[in-house]
Design a protein around this motif. Structure first.
Motif, short mmCIF file in Angstrom:
data_model
loop_
_atom_site.label_atom_id
_atom_site.label_comp_id
_atom_site.label_asym_id
_atom_site.label_seq_id
_atom_site.Cartn_x
_atom_site.Cartn_y
_atom_site.Cartn_z
N LEU A 68 12.56 26.74 -7.04
CA LEU A 68 12.61 25.87 -7.20
C LEU A 68 13.80 25.04 -6.73
N LEU A 69 14.85 26.41 -7.50
CA LEU A 69 16.50 26.10 -7.05
C LEU A 69 17.04 26.16 -5.64
N TYR A 71 14.25 25.71 -2.74
CA TYR A 71 13.62 25.02 -1.66
C TYR A 71 15.40 23.61 -2.12
N GLY A 72 15.85 23.09 -3.58
CA GLY A 72 15.96 22.53 -4.10
C GLY A 72 17.62 22.33 -3.37
N GLU A 75 18.85 22.71 2.26
CA GLU A 75 18.97 20.83 3.28
C GLU A 75 16.92 21.37 3.96
N ARG A 78 14.22 21.02 2.25
CA ARG A 78 13.66 19.86 2.16
C ARG A 78 12.68 19.05 3.38
N LYS A 83 8.55 19.76 0.38
CA LYS A 83 9.17 18.77 -1.06
C LYS A 83 7.70 19.15 -1.77
N MET A 86 7.26 22.15 -3.18
CA MET A 86 8.60 22.11 -4.52
C MET A 86 6.81 21.56 -5.64
#
Length: 87
Positions: A68-69, A71-72, A75, A78, A83, A86
């Motif tokens: 999650l970190l 992919y977050g 950019e 994302r 998404k 995630m």
């Protein structure tokens, strides 16, 4: 069983009349019984299995947080498929 004992399929064991109580009865048919069980019948796993589960689940949670970190923070990842991953 004819002698009043019962057979439990899951544990493959016999219980005598003294080891259980009948709670619901419909005529001659027993619908519900209560069994006093010790911990060996309730917990099928040993201490080793419990610790292995805790360790493996902890590793899994750490990897999920890292996923999650990444992919977050990036950019480029994302986008719609990112998404979905995630989620």
């Amino acid at each position: 069983m004819p002698d009043g004992s019962i057979y439990i399929n899951k544990t493959m064991s016999h219980l005598s009349k003294e080891d259980y109580e009948v709670h619901k009865k419909e005529g001659d048919r027993v619908l519900q019984i209560a069994v006093c069980a010790d911990e060996t019948h309730i917990l099928p796993y040993s201490i080793v299995h419990s610790w292995v589960s805790v360790i493996v689940l902890s590793i899994s949670i750490i990897c999920l947080i890292l996923h999650l970190l990444v992919y977050g923070l990036l950019e480029k990842l994302r986008n719609c498929p990112g998404k979905i991953l995630m989620s």
